[in-house]
Scaffold this motif. Structure first.
Motif, PDB file in Angstrom:
ATOM      1  N   ILE A   2       0.968  -1.089   0.365  1.00  0.00           N
ATOM      2  CA  ILE A   2      -0.073   0.173  -0.060  1.00  0.00           C
ATOM      3  C   ILE A   2       0.544   1.361  -0.421  1.00  0.00           C
ATOM      4  N   ILE A   3       1.916   0.423   0.189  1.00  0.00           N
ATOM      5  CA  ILE A   3       2.990   2.051   0.003  1.00  0.00           C
ATOM      6  C   ILE A   3       2.611   3.286  -1.069  1.00  0.00           C
ATOM      7  N   PRO A   4       3.059   2.973  -2.348  1.00  0.00           N
ATOM      8  CA  PRO A   4       2.655   3.686  -3.347  1.00  0.00           C
ATOM      9  C   PRO A   4       1.683   3.959  -3.437  1.00  0.00           C
ATOM     10  N   GLY A   5       0.199   4.083  -2.886  1.00  0.00           N
ATOM     11  CA  GLY A   5      -0.992   4.648  -2.610  1.00  0.00           C
ATOM     12  C   GLY A   5      -0.799   5.424  -2.182  1.00  0.00           C
ATOM     13  N   LEU A   6       0.096   5.344  -0.782  1.00  0.00           N
ATOM     14  CA  LEU A   6       0.057   6.533  -0.279  1.00  0.00           C
ATOM     15  C   LEU A   6       0.897   7.500  -0.834  1.00  0.00           C
ATOM     16  N   VAL A   7       2.367   7.263  -0.755  1.00  0.00           N
ATOM     17  CA  VAL A   7       2.729   8.379  -1.451  1.00  0.00           C
ATOM     18  C   VAL A   7       2.138   9.152  -2.569  1.00  0.00           C
ATOM     19  N   ALA A   8       1.425   8.395  -3.202  1.00  0.00           N
ATOM     20  CA  ALA A   8       0.772   8.923  -4.699  1.00  0.00           C
ATOM     21  C   ALA A   8      -0.468   9.618  -3.911  1.00  0.00           C
ATOM     22  N   CYS A  28       1.670  12.937  -3.279  1.00  0.00           N
ATOM     23  CA  CYS A  28       1.779  13.814  -4.299  1.00  0.00           C
ATOM     24  C   CYS A  28       0.742  14.337  -4.560  1.00  0.00           C
ATOM     25  N   ILE A  29      -0.416  13.515  -4.468  1.00  0.00           N
ATOM     26  CA  ILE A  29      -1.740  15.000  -5.138  1.00  0.00           C
ATOM     27  C   ILE A  29      -2.039  15.882  -4.521  1.00  0.00           C
ATOM     28  N   PHE A  30      -1.427  15.253  -3.830  1.00  0.00           N
ATOM     29  CA  PHE A  30      -2.100  16.839  -2.367  1.00  0.00           C
ATOM     30  C   PHE A  30      -1.513  17.616  -1.953  1.00  0.00           C
ATOM     31  N   ASP A  31       0.119  17.317  -2.021  1.00  0.00           N
ATOM     32  CA  ASP A  31       0.788  17.837  -1.949  1.00  0.00           C
ATOM     33  C   ASP A  31       0.864  19.298  -3.628  1.00  0.00           C
ATOM     34  N   PHE A  68      -2.086  20.133  -4.846  1.00  0.00           N
ATOM     35  CA  PHE A  68      -2.922  20.830  -4.748  1.00  0.00           C
ATOM     36  C   PHE A  68      -2.367  21.859  -4.049  1.00  0.00           C
ATOM     37  N   LEU A  69      -1.642  21.910  -3.177  1.00  0.00           N
ATOM     38  CA  LEU A  69      -1.600  23.010  -1.857  1.00  0.00           C
ATOM     39  C   LEU A  69      -0.524  24.035  -2.132  1.00  0.00           C
ATOM     40  N   LEU A  70       0.005  23.179  -3.443  1.00  0.00           N
ATOM     41  CA  LEU A  70       1.376  23.941  -4.897  1.00  0.00           C
ATOM     42  C   LEU A  70       0.077  24.691  -4.670  1.00  0.00           C
ATOM     43  N   MET A  71      -0.807  24.159  -6.036  1.00  0.00           N
ATOM     44  CA  MET A  71      -1.683  24.973  -6.694  1.00  0.00           C
ATOM     45  C   MET A  71      -2.380  26.123  -5.641  1.00  0.00           C
ATOM     46  N   ALA A  72      -2.357  25.817  -4.913  1.00  0.00           N
ATOM     47  CA  ALA A  72      -3.765  26.625  -4.319  1.00  0.00           C
ATOM     48  C   ALA A  72      -2.684  28.228  -3.938  1.00  0.00           C
ATOM     49  N   LEU A  73      -0.829  27.659  -3.537  1.00  0.00           N
ATOM     50  CA  LEU A  73      -0.350  28.835  -2.102  1.00  0.00           C
ATOM     51  C   LEU A  73      -0.333  29.727  -4.017  1.00  0.00           C
ATOM     52  N   TRP A  74       0.030  28.984  -5.344  1.00  0.00           N
ATOM     53  CA  TRP A  74       0.006  30.273  -6.517  1.00  0.00           C
ATOM     54  C   TRP A  74      -0.996  30.782  -6.768  1.00  0.00           C
ATOM     55  N   ALA A  75      -2.250  30.276  -7.049  1.00  0.00           N
ATOM     56  CA  ALA A  75      -3.624  30.862  -6.738  1.00  0.00           C
ATOM     57  C   ALA A  75      -3.651  31.458  -6.033  1.00  0.00           C
ATOM     58  N   PHE A  76      -2.980  31.288  -5.076  1.00  0.00           N
ATOM     59  CA  PHE A  76      -3.227  32.534  -3.830  1.00  0.00           C
ATOM     60  C   PHE A  76      -2.302  33.881  -4.140  1.00  0.00           C
ATOM     61  N   ARG A  77      -1.450  33.713  -4.545  1.00  0.00           N
ATOM     62  CA  ARG A  77      -0.386  34.547  -5.171  1.00  0.00           C
ATOM     63  C   ARG A  77      -0.817  35.762  -6.333  1.00  0.00           C
ATOM     64  N   ARG A  78      -1.516  34.667  -6.718  1.00  0.00           N
ATOM     65  CA  ARG A  78      -2.567  35.305  -8.170  1.00  0.00           C
ATOM     66  C   ARG A  78      -3.531  35.468  -8.361  1.00  0.00           C
TER      67      ARG A  78
END
Length: 113
Positions: A55-61, A64-67, A69-79
């Motif tokens: 189950i570790i690869p699924g947890l890592v995936a 990665c998706i959550f991270d 989305f966090l980066l996209m939210a940070l980018w959208a907030f800055r722009r």
């Protein structure tokens, strides 16, 4: 912001590249890319975390998706001002509503011939 994306994407590309090559045993002569090393690492991580190694690869995936989305939210907030201006321009459209209504309304009725 591009450095943040680069520092996030580089380890992801390395990990998922290694994962794909080692899971499919495309080792090109390198022990690190062999299926045996792949199984060893996930067995080791599974023992350290106390979870099933499959189950570790699924947890890592999911992480990665959550991270991402966090980066996209940070980018959208800055722009946010630029994005709001772009949305306002797209919402209003290139032609004002009054001109579009006059152009699309029905013209004079012609008598039937």
């Amino acid at each position: 912001m591009r450095y943040i994306f680069a520092f996030w994407a580089a380890p992801m590309a390395l990990f998922w590249g290694w994962f794909y090559l080692s899971a499919n045993d495309m080792n090109f002569g390198y022990v690190m890319l062999s299926r045996q090393m792949h199984d060893f690492f996930f067995q080791l991580y599974g023992q350290m975390l106390g979870v099933d190694p499959t189950i570790i690869p699924g947890l890592v995936a999911k992480t990665c998706i959550f991270d991402g989305f966090l980066l996209m939210a940070l980018w959208a907030f800055r722009r946010r001002r630029e994005i709001a201006g772009w949305l306002k321009q797209r919402w209003e459209g290139p032609v004002p509503f009054e001109r579009m209504q006059r152009a699309t309304e029905a013209g004079p009725k012609l008598p039937a011939e």
